[in-house]
Design an enzyme around this catalytic site. Structure first.
Site: not given
Ligand code: GLU
Length: 442
Positions: A211-213
């Protein structure tokens, strides 16, 4: 003659260019180049509220950085444009009229236009996943146009694949579960569907969808961290694809010739930052001096190092390139070549002070260097050896002292390399500076 392969990358510009999107673009690009086809960039920006100019720019920048040049699309042009969905409303209206003529849509009371599913079982012959069977759907008919006149993703995606003559759709596996809807639309519009290759997800080290994180999720983060485009390109290719080759480290030409979507794995790929970094280190040490210099300059400048001449910089970088994995690590290894007020590591000061003889040895070396007429690595070696013999120590005992004095660091390239690069005058001044530092501290 088979039709020319036409593939596309169709990102929605809602955030930065994600590693998963970049890999999708890369597989499409490889396939287009492998087959001598066309690679098209289409921006799926129908969701006005979520699209940003910055995200669009990040897509262009990230693709350019990776060397994924597109044959048609924004900036490149082409005769199937516009390549922004936000500019294609007239085309969608015309296609909706076709569905109306075919009796496949109806308007609800609220104004939404719905597509009548054929409600037949569908088999998707996927190049990666094999035949994927879908039973006849029991879902309600699909809205294709909202009451406000905007069109939904599935509809515009299919219309554009038709209009742009797309022959193969290579995209993330997350789209597989909706592909039967797309096939239904293609058929309702009297078209064959393209061939599909749904590529597996990229998982983070914890085994969940990246994910983006997650570290390494944005392409910009590779640029900032000092990765080389070729290394990232090579690593991303291996996320879900094993080339039929003895070697994993492959240049673009080899990857183009080896790439075939049928070799893409159907199992999910696991992202491994350590491996990506390892690749980078391999690529870095192979860079020609002038190429490394060009790649490293922004990082040296960002670290505040004022680079006077390119020759010493080039050689300084060459002398440490095997010690780093990322361009961003270089300033810490070469900064003392560019400043006379280089700091001394605490550990270095402690080691220098550990023996009173150390200062004496450095003073002897300084005196020898000051009268040395030949300043090159072999002469410097001979000089240090002669000093060692005179002082009754091994040359290996003097080398670290010199390194500490000349660089303030305990790690670095060979000591004679440092001396050679600094030149006689700067080396002598540095030995004086270190001796003064030791006296003051004594
Ligand atoms: N805009 C879609 C996405 O970003 C494209 C899907 C497709 O490639 O068909 O996921």
């Amino acid at each position: 003659m088979p039709d020319t392969v036409r593939v596309r990358f169709a990102p929605s510009p809602t955030g930065f260019l994600h590693v998963g999107g970049a890999r999708t673009a890369l597989f499409n690009w490889l396939y287009a180049r492998h087959r001598g086809g066309k690679f098209i960039l289409r921006i799926e920006d129908t969701d006005e509220a979520r699209n940003t100019e910055a995200a669009r720019q990040a897509i262009f920048d990230g693709m350019k950085w990776l060397g994924l040049d597109w044959d048609e699309g924004p900036e490149a042009g082409g005769d199937r444009g516009p390549y922004f969905q936000s500019q294609r409303k007239g085309i969608y209206d015309a296609y909706l009229a076709k569905l109306e003529e075919a009796g496949r849509v109806y308007t609800e009371e609220g104004g939404a236009v719905r597509f009548k599913f054929s409600r037949e079982p569908v088999i998707i012959p996927d190049m990666v996943c094999g035949d994927v069977h879908f039973a006849a759907t029991e879902e309600p008919d699909m809205t294709v146009r909202r009451p406000d006149g905007s069109y939904i993703f599935h509809f515009v995606n299919v219309v554009d694949d038709i209009e742009m003559g797309i022959t193969h759709v290579i995209r993330g596996e997350d789209h597989l579960s909706n592909t039967w809807k797309h096939i239904d639309l293609f058929h309702a519009l009297g078209k064959h569907s393209p061939r599909y290759a749904h590529i597996p997800l990229i998982l983070n080290p914890a085994g969940t969808k990246m994910s983006k994180r997650d570290e390494g999720s944005s392409i910009q983060s590779y640029i900032d961290a000092g990765f080389l485009s070729d290394a990232v390109f090579n690593y991303l290719c291996l996320l879900g694809w094993t080339p039929k080759s003895a070697n994993e480290k492959l240049d673009r030409t080899s990857m183009i010739s080896l790439f075939d979507p049928i070799h893409i794995h159907s199992a999910n790929a696991r992202f491994d930052m350590a491996k990506c970094t390892w690749f980078n280190a391999q690529y870095l040490r192979e860079l020609a001096p002038e190429v490394l210099l060009k790649a490293a300059l922004p990082f040296l400048e960002k670290a505040g190092l004022v680079i006077a001449g390119s020759s010493i910089t080039e050689r300084a970088l060459q002398s440490v390139k095997e010690k780093v994995s990322l361009l961003s690590e270089l300033p810490a290894w070469v900064h003392y070549f560019f400043r006379e007020d280089y700091p001394y590591e605490d550990e270095v000061v402690a080691k220098l002070r550990a023996k009173p003889d150390n200062a004496k040895f450095l003073a002897e070396l300084r005196a020898d260097f000051a009268v040395l007429t030949q300043w090159d690595e072999p002469s410097l070696h001979t000089s240090v050896e002669a000093a060692a013999a005179r002082l009754g120590v091994k040359p290996g005992a003097l080398m670290p002292l010199l390194r500490f004095a000349l660089s303030g660091q305990s790690r670095g390239p060979g000591v004679t390399t440092i001396l050679d690069l600094l030149g006689k005058e700067r080396s002598v001044v540095r030995l004086d500076r270190t001796l003064a530092m030791l006296e003051l501290a004594a």
